[in-house]
Scaffold this active site. Structure first.
Site, short mmCIF file in Angstrom:
data_model
loop_
_atom_site.label_atom_id
_atom_site.label_comp_id
_atom_site.label_asym_id
_atom_site.label_seq_id
_atom_site.Cartn_x
_atom_site.Cartn_y
_atom_site.Cartn_z
N HIS A 42 0.82 -1.21 0.00
CA HIS A 42 0.00 0.00 0.00
C HIS A 42 0.85 1.27 0.00
CE1 HIS A 42 0.83 0.70 4.32
NE2 HIS A 42 0.78 -0.63 4.41
N ASP A 43 0.41 2.25 -0.78
CA ASP A 43 0.96 3.60 -0.81
C ASP A 43 2.38 3.68 -1.39
OD1 ASP A 43 -1.31 4.96 0.73
OD2 ASP A 43 -0.67 3.43 2.16
N GLY B 44 5.09 -0.92 2.63
CA GLY B 44 4.25 0.25 2.45
C GLY B 44 5.00 1.57 2.47
#
Length: 264
Positions: free
Chosen positions: A119-120, A137
């Site tokens: 994520h991200d 992340g």
């Protein structure tokens, strides 16, 4: 161009020139651009926007939930893919972890089989990630960087432009622009072959080399080296290297092999 076994959500927007293979799942309000190809058994989940000419390999999953114990599944977030990316078999790219956030992939990247982007993550342009790279992340990767197979990276670090990173390495600190990295949080020098191949002039390469020497092998600690470097005028690429090193993440900067041992 859509195989009869594919499952397509009614809210998905698929360009008429895209090719959707057998048993593909497009679940949610995805946008599939012109000339994209989704190979057999791949899955596009939720808010995924895919630029023209991108290829998703067999059984890859784009847009799945973050592997974060605090994540709420009702969070509205997604993945943005640029143009002309090649994403091979079994790659996983997870969506952003906060409301309105996106994992972002630029243009022209080649991500090999079984790599994972959490994520991200923000990935620039024309990078090559070899098989089974694992990016945690909130990692930021620049452009024109090569990452060897099986290399693993701690969350929140930064990786610069025109880097080369050895396979099976482990990294929990920033890797500056133009550098070659290996082992555990170690720089081994500059990516001199890559800089030459990418068209950097001999003068630019010499300036980058001088900056690298001042920052990492002049006998100063990093703060002293940055202060000394700021007293001189540098070429634009060397200044970029200085600016990167002068603004590290909370994780710090990788050390040169054989130098700054005390910073581990």
């Amino acid at each position: 161009m859509i195989h009869p076994t594919a499952l397509i959500h009614p809210s998905a927007q698929i360009d008429s020139t895209a090719e959707i293979g057998p048993y593909v799942i497009v679940d949610g309000p995805a946008e599939i651009g012109p000339g994209c190809r989704l190979e057999a058994h791949s899955q596009i989940v939720g808010q995924v926007k895919m630029g023209a000419g991108t290829v998703i390999g067999r059984a890859a999953i784009i847009g799945g939930d973050p592997q974060d114990l605090g994540f709420k599944t009702e969070t509205e977030s997604g993945v943005i893919l640029g143009e002309a990316n090649v994403i091979r078999e079994h790659v996983t790219i997870h969506r952003g972890s906060k409301p309105g956030s996106f994992t972002r992939i630029g243009d022209g990247n080649f991500i090999m089989a079984s790599a994972h982007l959490a994520h991200d993550v923000v990935l620039g342009n024309k990078n090559i990630l070899a098989n089974a790279c694992l990016l945690a992340g909130h990692i930021t990767v620049g452009s024109h960087t090569f990452i060897g197979g099986g290399a693993v990276f701690h969350q929140f670090i930064r990786i610069g432009d025109y880097c080369v990173i050895q396979g099976n390495g482990g990294f929990g600190k920033d890797i500056p622009h133009f550098c070659a990295a290996h082992r555990i949080n170690r720089l081994m020098g500059l990516n001199v072959i890559g800089l030459r191949r990418q068209g950097f002039s001999s003068e630019q390469r010499a300036s980058i080399k001088q900056m690298f020497h001042l920052l990492f092998s002049s006998g100063r600690n990093l703060s002293q080296a940055v202060a000394a470097a700021r007293e001189k005028e540098w070429s634009e690429p060397a200044q970029r290297l200085l600016d990167f090193v002068a603004t590290p993440s909370k994780r710090g900067i990788c050390a040169l092999q054989g130098g700054r041992e005390g910073e581990d």
